[in-house]
Design a protein around this motif. Structure first.
Motif, PDB file in Angstrom:
ATOM      1  N   ARG A   1       1.010  -0.623   0.015  1.00  0.00           N
ATOM      2  CA  ARG A   1       0.029   0.172   0.154  1.00  0.00           C
ATOM      3  C   ARG A   1       0.948   1.729   0.009  1.00  0.00           C
ATOM      4  NH1 ARG A   1      -4.997   1.280   4.142  1.00  0.00           N
ATOM      5  NH2 ARG A   1      -6.150   3.113   3.268  1.00  0.00           N
ATOM      6  N   LEU A   2       0.366   2.130  -1.190  1.00  0.00           N
ATOM      7  CA  LEU A   2       1.203   3.484  -0.969  1.00  0.00           C
ATOM      8  C   LEU A   2       0.328   4.608  -0.843  1.00  0.00           C
ATOM      9  CD1 LEU A   2       3.487   2.789  -4.338  1.00  0.00           C
ATOM     10  CD2 LEU A   2       4.299   2.421  -1.611  1.00  0.00           C
ATOM     11  N   ARG A   3       0.740   5.194   0.195  1.00  0.00           N
ATOM     12  CA  ARG A   3      -0.606   6.462   0.926  1.00  0.00           C
ATOM     13  C   ARG A   3       0.267   7.649   0.069  1.00  0.00           C
ATOM     14  NH1 ARG A   3      -3.475   6.119   5.052  1.00  0.00           N
ATOM     15  NH2 ARG A   3      -3.401   3.410   6.525  1.00  0.00           N
ATOM     16  N   LEU A   4      -0.574   8.124  -1.445  1.00  0.00           N
ATOM     17  CA  LEU A   4       0.078   9.740  -2.229  1.00  0.00           C
ATOM     18  C   LEU A   4      -0.336  10.457  -1.567  1.00  0.00           C
ATOM     19  CD1 LEU A   4      -0.165   7.743  -5.503  1.00  0.00           C
ATOM     20  CD2 LEU A   4       1.530   7.416  -4.481  1.00  0.00           C
ATOM     21  N   ILE A   5       0.668  11.762  -1.159  1.00  0.00           N
ATOM     22  CA  ILE A   5      -0.306  12.857  -0.906  1.00  0.00           C
ATOM     23  C   ILE A   5       0.702  13.320  -1.597  1.00  0.00           C
ATOM     24  CG2 ILE A   5      -0.259  14.055   1.226  1.00  0.00           C
ATOM     25  CD1 ILE A   5       0.982  11.724   2.967  1.00  0.00           C
ATOM     26  N   ASN A   6      -0.054  14.838  -2.184  1.00  0.00           N
ATOM     27  CA  ASN A   6       0.469  15.930  -2.762  1.00  0.00           C
ATOM     28  C   ASN A   6       1.264  16.918  -2.617  1.00  0.00           C
ATOM     29  OD1 ASN A   6       1.019  17.731  -4.807  1.00  0.00           O
ATOM     30  ND2 ASN A   6       0.066  17.291  -6.552  1.00  0.00           N
ATOM     31  N   HIS A   7       2.033  17.160  -1.834  1.00  0.00           N
ATOM     32  CA  HIS A   7       2.105  18.143  -1.436  1.00  0.00           C
ATOM     33  C   HIS A   7       2.764  19.983  -1.448  1.00  0.00           C
ATOM     34  CE1 HIS A   7       6.760  18.989  -1.236  1.00  0.00           C
ATOM     35  NE2 HIS A   7       6.715  17.855  -1.301  1.00  0.00           N
ATOM     36  N   SER A   8       2.235  19.525  -2.894  1.00  0.00           N
ATOM     37  CA  SER A   8       2.737  20.904  -3.263  1.00  0.00           C
ATOM     38  C   SER A   8       1.839  22.375  -3.124  1.00  0.00           C
ATOM     39  CB  SER A   8       3.029  20.381  -5.377  1.00  0.00           C
ATOM     40  OG  SER A   8       3.962  21.449  -6.045  1.00  0.00           O
ATOM     41  N   SER A   9       3.279  23.425  -3.676  1.00  0.00           N
ATOM     42  CA  SER A   9       2.058  24.495  -3.536  1.00  0.00           C
ATOM     43  C   SER A   9       1.926  25.220  -5.076  1.00  0.00           C
ATOM     44  CB  SER A   9       3.046  25.511  -3.284  1.00  0.00           C
ATOM     45  OG  SER A   9       3.710  25.101  -2.340  1.00  0.00           O
ATOM     46  N   PHE A  10       1.935  24.161  -5.872  1.00  0.00           N
ATOM     47  CA  PHE A  10       1.716  24.486  -7.485  1.00  0.00           C
ATOM     48  C   PHE A  10       1.380  23.717  -8.171  1.00  0.00           C
ATOM     49  CE2 PHE A  10       4.377  26.336 -11.312  1.00  0.00           C
ATOM     50  CZ  PHE A  10       3.225  27.190 -11.662  1.00  0.00           C
ATOM     51  N   THR A  11       1.723  22.295  -8.187  1.00  0.00           N
ATOM     52  CA  THR A  11       1.530  21.751  -9.072  1.00  0.00           C
ATOM     53  C   THR A  11       0.797  20.072  -8.950  1.00  0.00           C
ATOM     54  OG1 THR A  11       4.180  20.785  -8.653  1.00  0.00           O
ATOM     55  CG2 THR A  11       3.244  22.301 -10.501  1.00  0.00           C
ATOM     56  N   SER A  12       0.144  19.653  -9.737  1.00  0.00           N
ATOM     57  CA  SER A  12      -0.177  18.553  -9.875  1.00  0.00           C
ATOM     58  C   SER A  12       0.408  17.212 -10.173  1.00  0.00           C
ATOM     59  CB  SER A  12      -1.806  18.866 -11.001  1.00  0.00           C
ATOM     60  OG  SER A  12      -1.544  18.831 -11.472  1.00  0.00           O
ATOM     61  N   LEU A  13       0.416  16.489 -10.159  1.00  0.00           N
ATOM     62  CA  LEU A  13       1.209  15.472 -10.502  1.00  0.00           C
ATOM     63  C   LEU A  13       0.865  14.625 -11.546  1.00  0.00           C
ATOM     64  CD1 LEU A  13       3.910  15.884  -7.216  1.00  0.00           C
ATOM     65  CD2 LEU A  13       4.229  16.779  -9.976  1.00  0.00           C
ATOM     66  N   TYR A  14       1.033  13.217 -11.900  1.00  0.00           N
ATOM     67  CA  TYR A  14       0.688  12.520 -12.736  1.00  0.00           C
ATOM     68  C   TYR A  14       2.164  10.990 -12.200  1.00  0.00           C
ATOM     69  CZ  TYR A  14      -1.206   9.175 -14.943  1.00  0.00           C
ATOM     70  OH  TYR A  14      -1.734   7.648 -16.096  1.00  0.00           O
ATOM     71  N   PHE A  15       1.578  10.082 -11.113  1.00  0.00           N
ATOM     72  CA  PHE A  15       2.505   9.394 -10.347  1.00  0.00           C
ATOM     73  C   PHE A  15       1.918   8.040 -11.187  1.00  0.00           C
ATOM     74  CE2 PHE A  15       2.750   5.802  -8.021  1.00  0.00           C
ATOM     75  CZ  PHE A  15       4.351   5.984  -6.748  1.00  0.00           C
ATOM     76  N   THR A  16       3.311   7.268 -11.519  1.00  0.00           N
ATOM     77  CA  THR A  16       3.687   5.870 -12.482  1.00  0.00           C
ATOM     78  C   THR A  16       4.665   5.643 -11.984  1.00  0.00           C
ATOM     79  OG1 THR A  16       4.580   6.694 -14.086  1.00  0.00           O
ATOM     80  CG2 THR A  16       2.432   7.172 -14.728  1.00  0.00           C
ATOM     81  N   ILE A  17       4.683   4.211 -11.867  1.00  0.00           N
ATOM     82  CA  ILE A  17       5.442   3.349 -11.612  1.00  0.00           C
ATOM     83  C   ILE A  17       5.820   2.384 -12.935  1.00  0.00           C
ATOM     84  CG2 ILE A  17       6.714   1.453  -9.745  1.00  0.00           C
ATOM     85  CD1 ILE A  17       4.549   1.621  -8.056  1.00  0.00           C
ATOM     86  N   ASP A  18       7.521   2.265 -13.559  1.00  0.00           N
ATOM     87  CA  ASP A  18       7.468   1.790 -13.809  1.00  0.00           C
ATOM     88  C   ASP A  18       7.739   0.043 -14.611  1.00  0.00           C
ATOM     89  OD1 ASP A  18       8.660   4.027 -15.091  1.00  0.00           O
ATOM     90  OD2 ASP A  18      10.715   3.189 -15.258  1.00  0.00           O
ATOM     91  N   SER A  19       7.135  -0.477 -15.034  1.00  0.00           N
ATOM     92  CA  SER A  19       6.667  -1.925 -15.456  1.00  0.00           C
ATOM     93  C   SER A  19       5.429  -2.664 -14.645  1.00  0.00           C
ATOM     94  CB  SER A  19       7.680  -2.633 -14.716  1.00  0.00           C
ATOM     95  OG  SER A  19       9.331  -2.156 -15.976  1.00  0.00           O
ATOM     96  N   HIS A  20       4.512  -1.679 -13.545  1.00  0.00           N
ATOM     97  CA  HIS A  20       2.839  -1.683 -13.069  1.00  0.00           C
ATOM     98  C   HIS A  20       2.412  -0.698 -13.629  1.00  0.00           C
ATOM     99  CE1 HIS A  20       6.719  -2.860 -10.506  1.00  0.00           C
ATOM    100  NE2 HIS A  20       5.842  -3.975  -9.895  1.00  0.00           N
ATOM    101  N   PRO A  21       1.937  -1.685 -15.129  1.00  0.00           N
ATOM    102  CA  PRO A  21       0.863  -0.460 -15.973  1.00  0.00           C
ATOM    103  C   PRO A  21      -0.462  -0.872 -14.619  1.00  0.00           C
ATOM    104  CG  PRO A  21       0.743  -2.573 -16.492  1.00  0.00           C
ATOM    105  CD  PRO A  21       2.276  -2.635 -15.503  1.00  0.00           C
ATOM    106  N   GLU A  22      -0.693  -1.504 -13.690  1.00  0.00           N
ATOM    107  CA  GLU A  22      -1.536  -1.570 -13.172  1.00  0.00           C
ATOM    108  C   GLU A  22      -1.443  -1.421 -11.708  1.00  0.00           C
ATOM    109  OE1 GLU A  22      -4.173  -5.018 -13.778  1.00  0.00           O
ATOM    110  OE2 GLU A  22      -4.827  -4.823 -16.104  1.00  0.00           O
TER     111      GLU A  22
END
Ligand SMILES: [Cu+2]
Length: 656
Positions: free
Chosen positions: A299-320
Motif C-alpha cells: 500500500r502506497l499512500r500518495l500525498i501531493n504537498h505541492s504549492s503549485f503543481t499537480s502530478l501524475y504518478f506512475t511506476i515503471d513495469s507496473h501498468p496496473e
C-alpha cells in the motif's frame, strides 16, 4: 561548499521566463503564465511588425536597433550586476545562517516514519490521547541539491508522522521558534467536529501563533480513517517545508478482501521536485507461506504537498495500480495506469509485486505541462533536464514464490470509462464509496438557506491581477480572525448574499444557518485553468458537474448528476470553464474555508468561508476551555478593539 553554492545563487540572474529553477518555480508570481502569454503575444506582434514595416527590413534599421539594444543591455546589465552584488553583500551580512552546514538528507527526512514501520497498534474503541510536541524552526537544507532556507518541524521535513486510531484525540503542542513570523498548522482533511478553533487557519479560525509563543492543538478524530496531512496555513510557509503526514488507522477500514498488506509507505510528492529521489524504497517481502492463497500487495499512500503543481504518478513495469482510498474515503478498487493527483489530494494505491521478479522500478511523479494554460504548455529549462519528473526507486526482494497468485482484486470500471492522464481527477462518476451515502436531498417544500453559488475568475484590480470569488478577492485579516468577528454579529437568517453583516470588504463569509440541512454549493469556473478546491470541516459529495456554468434548476443539458452514492472527498479538481456542485450536511458548526490549494492563488484572493450555524458556534466557543480561548484570542493584535471600527483597504478587494 555552502559558500560557493550561495555565491552561485547570488550570481544567478534570470534571463527569461524559461530559466526558472525548480526552487524558484514554486516562488514565481502566480501571474507568470499570464505574463508568459503576454510575452508570447508581444513577440508575435513584434514579428508581425517586423515583416510589415519596411524600416525593420533595411540593414540600417536593424543595425541601428541592434546597436541601441546593445547599449541599453550593457548599461542595464551593469546596473543589475551592481544591484545584485550589493544585495548579496547585504543578505550575507544580515543572515548568520548562511554559513551553517545544511542539514543532511538522512536527518531531514525520517524514513522510518514514512515507511510506517512504527510498531503501531491498530485497534478500535480505545479513544487514546496521542501527544506530540512540534518545534518550528528555520534550517538550511538542500532537499533538491540546492541549499535553501526551510521551515522545519523538530528539525525535519516532512515533519513527524501523526499516527492514530480513529476515535483517538490528537494533542500537538506547537512552539513557534521562528524569529519573525507567526505560524498556524492546519490538519488537512480532519473534520474538527465541534472544534473549529483548532482548524489552524490564520485569519479565519485563529490568529497566527506569534514568534516565541506556543499553542496546543487538541481535537478528536471521529469516524474518519485513511490518509491525511498537516501543513502551515499561514502565508505560504508550507512551501518551505512545514508539512507532514497523518495516518488514521481503523481495524474496520474497508480494504479489498483476501489481500494481505505486506508493506505500507507514505509517498510525499511536491512541486519543488525534491521528491526524495535518493530514497531507495526497498521493500522486503516476507515469505508468508502460512496462507498462500492470500494476495500480497504493497500500500502506497500518495500525498501531493505541492504549492503549485499537480502530478501524475506512475511506476515503471507496473501498468496496473489499484486505487482503494481517496481523501480518507474507501472506494471500490479502481485499476489505473497512473494516478493524477492534485495539490492536497491523497490516494492509497495497492501495488501488486510482479511474480518471480526481483528488481528495482522507477516511480515517477510527472508534472503535466499542459494543465495550467492549455495553449501555453509550461516550460522550464531546469525541469526539462529531468524530463519534468521527480523519481524514486521501488525495489522489492526477494520476489514472491511462483505459486502465489498475483491478484484477484476485482477492479471497478463497469463501462470501461476512459481514465484521463492529465489535468482532471478520475471521472467523478467512477469512484464508488464503500460506505454508501445517497446524495443529501434538497427539500423543495422548505428550501434551505444553506445553498450558495460561487463564481471565480482572474481579474485586474488596480495595478495587480487578483482572483475574485463572486465580487470579493480575499486577504487574511491582519489583526483578528473571522471566528472572533463572527461572535459579535447578529444574524437575521438572511443567507442570500454575502457581506450581509459586518465583515471587512475583503472577506466573503457565507452563512449556512439551517442545522443538519443539506448544504449545496455550486462552483462555476470562469477561468481556463484547472484549480484544486479544498473544503475545511467537511467531506463533500460531488453530485453534479459539466462544462460551462450551472443553471439554477439544473436546466443546463450538459450537467451530469450522480445522486445515488456520489463520491466524497475534501479536495477536488475543478476543470477550466466548467461547474461542479457539491453537497454536505450542516452538522458541524464552525467557520470553514473553501479555497484553491495553489498557494499563490490563495494568496491572490481565491478563498471564501462558510459560517455554519453561527448561534451553535457561539455556544461552542462559550463552552470551550477558557484558557485555550483566552490564549488564542491573545494572539490577535485587535484584542479588545471594537470590531465594528475595522477599516480595511477595500480598493483591491472588491470588483465593480
Ligand atoms: Cu487555483
Amino acid at each position: 561548499m555552502p559558500t560557493v553554492i550561495y555565491d552561485q545563487e547570488c550570481a544567478l540572474g534570470r534571463s527569461d521566463t524559461d530559466s526558472i529553477s525548480s526552487e524558484e518555480e514554486d516562488k514565481q508570481d502566480p501571474n507568470e503564465y499570464t505574463k508568459l502569454q503576454e510575452t508570447e503575444a508581444e513577440l508575435s506582434t513584434s514579428r508581425e511588425r517586423q515583416s510589415s514595416n519596411p524600416f525593420w527590413n533595411t540593414p540600417y534599421g536593424l543595425i541601428g536597433i541592434r546597436f541601441g539594444f546593445l547599449t541599453l543591455w550593457v548599461s542595464l546589465l551593469t546596473f543589475i550586476w551592481v544591484v545584485l552584488a550589493l544585495l548579496c553583500k547585504a543578505y550575507r551580512g544580515s543572515n548568520a545562517g548562511v554559513d551553517v552546514e545544511p542539514i543532511s538528507l538522512d536527518k531531514l527526512v525520517n524514513i522510518t516514519e514514512l515507511n510506517l514501520q512504527t510498531g503501531f497498534q491498530i485497534e478500535s474503541g480505545k479513544q487514546r490521547m496521542r501527544e506530540y510536541e512540534f518545534n518550528i524552526t528555520h534550517g538550511w537544507a538542500a532537499p533538491s541539491g540546492v541549499r535553501k532556507k526551510m521551515v522545519l518541524v523538530n528539525g525535519q521535513s516532512p515533519g513527524p508522522l501523526i499516527e492514530v486510531n480513529t476515535g483517538d484525540t490528537v494533542r500537538v503542542r506547537v512552539n513557534n521558534h521562528l524569529p519573525d513570523e507567526s505560524t498556524t498548522i492546519h490538519w488537512h482533511g480532519i473534520h474538527q467536529r465541534n472544534t473549529t478553533w483548532m482548524d489552524g487557519v490564520a485569519g479565519i479560525s485563529q490568529c497566527g501563533i506569534p514568534p516565541g509563543k506556543s499553542f496546543t492543538y487538541e481535537y478528536q478524530i471521529i469516524d474518519q480513517r485513511g490518509t491525511f496531512w498537516y501543513h502551515a496555513h499561514s502565508k505560504v510557509q508550507y512551501t518551505d517545508g512545514l508539512y507532514g503526514p497523518i495516518v488514521v488507522h481503523d481495524p474496520d477500514e474497508r480494504l479489498p478482501p483476501d489481500t494481505e498488506m505486506t508493506d505500507e509507505r507514505i509517498i510525499f510528492m511536491g512541486g519543488s521536485f525534491h521528491a526524495y529521489g535518493e530514497d531507495l524504497l526497498e521493500i522486503h517481502h516476507p515469505h508468508d507461506h502460512t496462507n498462500p492463497l492470500q494476495n500480497h500487495a504493497i500500500r502506497l499512500r500518495l500525498i501531493n504537498h505541492s504549492s503549485f503543481t499537480s502530478l501524475y504518478f506512475t511506476i515503471d513495469s507496473h501498468p496496473e495500480l489499484t486505487i482503494i482510498e481517496i481523501d480518507g474515503v474507501e472506494v471500490t478498487p479502481i485499476t489505473v495506469p497512473g494516478v493524477y493527483i492534485n495539490i492536497g489530494q491523497r490516494y492509497s494505491i495497492l501495488v501488486t509485486p510482479l511474480p518471480t521478479t526481483t528488481g528495482s522500478f522507477i516511480m515517477r511523479a510527472t508534472l503535466p505541462k499542459s494543465c495550467f494554460l492549455p495553449y501555453v504548455p509550461y516550460s522550464s529549462s531546469i525541469l526539462e533536464s529531468v524530463n519534468y519528473q521527480g523519481t524514486a526507486l521501488l525495489s522489492y526482494s526477494p520476489s514472491l514464490p511462483n505459486n502465489n497468485t498475483t491478484t484477484t482484486i476485482t477492479p471497478h470500471n463497469p463501462n470501461n470509462i476512459t481514465i484521463p492522464k492529465k489535468c482532471t481527477d478520475l471521472p467523478f462518476s467512477l469512484p464508488i464509496p464503500l460506505r454508501p451515502i445517497p446524495a443529501y436531498p434538497l427539500d423543495d417544500a422548505h428550501p434551505s438557506k444553506n445553498t450558495h453559488e460561487i463564481n471565480f475568475q482572474f481579474q485586474q484590480a488596480g495595478p495587480v491581477n487578483r482572483i475574485f470569488i463572486n465580487r470579493t478577492s480575499y486577504s487574511p485579516l491582519p489583526t483578528t480572525a473571522q471566528l472572533w468577528l463572527s461572535l459579535s454579529q447578529s444574524f437575521t437568517g438572511d443567507a442570500g448574499g454575502y457581506n450581509n453583516w459586518n465583515f471587512p470588504l475583503n472577506q466573503q463569509v457565507l452563512l449556512l444557518p439551517d442545522p443538519n440541512k443539506t448544504v449545496q454549493i455550486v462552483i462555476n469556473s470562469r477561468d481556463i485553468m484547472e484549480h484544486p478546491f479544498h473544503l475545511h470541516g467537511h467531506t463533500f459529495q460531488i453530485v453534479a458537474w459539466g462544462p460551462g456554468e450551472f443553471n439554477a434548476g439544473g436546466s443546463n443539458p450538459n450537467t451530469t448528476w450522480n445522486l445515488q452514492n456520489p463520491m466524497r472527498r475534501d479536495t477536488l479538481t475543478i476543470p477550466g470553464l466548467s461547474h461542479v456542485v457539491i453537497r454536505f450536511l450542516a452538522d458541524n458548526p464552525g467557520i470553514w474555508a473553501l479555497h484553491c490549494h495553489v498557494a499563490w492563488h490563495m494568496e491572490a484572493g481565491m478563498l471564501v468561508t462558510f459560517l455554519e450555524r453561527p448561534e451553535d458556534l457561539k455556544r461552542l466557543v462559550h463552552d470551550m476551555d477558557p484558557s485555550t480561548r483566552e490564549l488564542s484570542r491573545s494572539f490577535c493584535a485587535d484584542e479588545g478593539v471594537d470590531t465594528n471600527n475595522i477599516k480595511e483597504n477595500t480598493e483591491l478587494s472588491r470588483s465593480n
